[in-house]
Write a protein that holds these residues in place. Sequence first.
Motif, PDB file in Angstrom:
ATOM      1  N   PHE A 102       0.810  -1.290   0.074  1.00  0.00           N
ATOM      2  CA  PHE A 102       0.003   0.201  -0.101  1.00  0.00           C
ATOM      3  C   PHE A 102       0.873   1.236   0.230  1.00  0.00           C
ATOM      4  CE2 PHE A 102      -2.761  -3.463   1.066  1.00  0.00           C
ATOM      5  CZ  PHE A 102      -3.991  -2.986   0.576  1.00  0.00           C
ATOM      6  N   TYR A 103       2.378   1.117   0.019  1.00  0.00           N
ATOM      7  CA  TYR A 103       3.247   1.986  -0.271  1.00  0.00           C
ATOM      8  C   TYR A 103       3.660   1.959  -1.738  1.00  0.00           C
ATOM      9  CZ  TYR A 103       2.599   3.816   4.497  1.00  0.00           C
ATOM     10  OH  TYR A 103       2.158   4.383   5.573  1.00  0.00           O
ATOM     11  N   LEU A 104       3.214   1.033  -2.462  1.00  0.00           N
ATOM     12  CA  LEU A 104       3.676   0.805  -3.757  1.00  0.00           C
ATOM     13  C   LEU A 104       5.018   0.096  -3.942  1.00  0.00           C
ATOM     14  CD1 LEU A 104       1.753   3.707  -5.462  1.00  0.00           C
ATOM     15  CD2 LEU A 104       0.928   1.514  -4.857  1.00  0.00           C
ATOM     16  N   ASP A 105       5.299  -0.675  -2.895  1.00  0.00           N
ATOM     17  CA  ASP A 105       6.683  -1.303  -3.128  1.00  0.00           C
ATOM     18  C   ASP A 105       7.038  -2.009  -4.443  1.00  0.00           C
ATOM     19  OD1 ASP A 105       4.868  -3.197  -2.368  1.00  0.00           O
ATOM     20  OD2 ASP A 105       6.445  -4.348  -1.242  1.00  0.00           O
ATOM     21  N   PHE A 106       5.790  -2.664  -4.816  1.00  0.00           N
ATOM     22  CA  PHE A 106       5.937  -3.402  -6.156  1.00  0.00           C
ATOM     23  C   PHE A 106       6.133  -2.507  -7.355  1.00  0.00           C
ATOM     24  CE2 PHE A 106       1.651  -2.333  -5.300  1.00  0.00           C
ATOM     25  CZ  PHE A 106       1.096  -2.159  -6.461  1.00  0.00           C
ATOM     26  N   LEU A 107       5.976  -1.267  -7.342  1.00  0.00           N
ATOM     27  CA  LEU A 107       6.261  -0.323  -8.261  1.00  0.00           C
ATOM     28  C   LEU A 107       7.457   0.630  -8.070  1.00  0.00           C
ATOM     29  CD1 LEU A 107       2.478   0.562  -9.008  1.00  0.00           C
ATOM     30  CD2 LEU A 107       3.881  -1.002 -10.238  1.00  0.00           C
TER      31      LEU A 107
END
Length: 367
Positions: free
Chosen positions: A134-139
């Motif tokens: 939800f902090y967009l680690d995957f992006l």
Amino acid sequence: MKKVAILTQPLGHNYGGMLQAWALQQVVTQLGYNVVTIDRQPAKLSLTYLFIRLIYRVLLKGLGKGKSPIFIESKKNLAYKNTRNFISTNLIMSEPLFTTSQLIEHFDNIGYDAVIVGSDQTWRPKYSPCIENFYLDFLEKKKIKKIAYASSFGVSEWEYDAELTARCSKLVNLFDWISVREDSGVELCKKYFHIDVDHVLDPTLLLSQSDYKKLIGQDRLDSKSSGIYTYILDPSSEKKQLIESFAKEHAEMVYSCQAKCSIEDSIDHHDIIMPDPRDWLAGFANAKYVITDSFHGVVFSIIFEKPFICIVNEGRGSSRFSSLFKTLGLSADLKEYSSKLTHIKAIDPRLIQQSINLLKRKLDLDV
């Protein structure tokens, strides 16, 4: 048309979560974007773990100590059948995604132009599956516009340990724009992430009363009760007594629209079924008064301009209530709202437009 993903918590278990997701999707769609809400689900449990848990429940039942049903998963399917139908009918959803690698693959395949994290308590570790997602680690290394709209920590205290704080601080600095739902969230971001963020309205407040009545439908509006509508997340003898006393004082019937009991406490299977969210909304639309301990219960009392009593729910985060009251120009004295009926006027449209304009400007993808 530019494609936008919305990343929010798993849907289907609570009405506020579903309706904030629906509202945000509606608003972003109206701004001219092709929107998909990401169906991020908790990781699937292994067969070994499920088998061990089943044996454990059987043993507890045998000892007379077991509270949860032995086959609780099948009960969940029954409990959430109406809410899942609402989601599949009214929201555009991705396929269920259970892991970070599945999120990466999905985003690579679709090629979104932007992603919005929000709203609800998306930045509260105890509520969001894999909080770093939800902090967009995957992006982290992807070129895509990253936005947080009305993301919430839920509470005014910091719930991250030092390691998680450092990791999320690094990720949050990669966002193009960040806004939070509570004024306490502004302070938490400044203190722990060392960034300045905007304070905006919950997505449910960006739509009008008429938008929700259209969603509900005239048949539901015509068929629902009128009196004292209650929506209580955490029942207690004190709340029950307050409701009974208020009903007697005002000579009104009491009605509600929620599952009669939890999955763990049920005897009759039908008692655990959550009614359709449109029926839940119709309860607010038709009420004379509302009594609730829910944040979104208060929100929809305000949207439908209903006098309400708010029983502040400390365990679920009281800062959400105080911030909402201050933002809308109501008294921020939570004790007052716990004991005094509050009469509501229409929300100042300038507050709504201010949040929409901010989102529109920051999301601008040259549609």
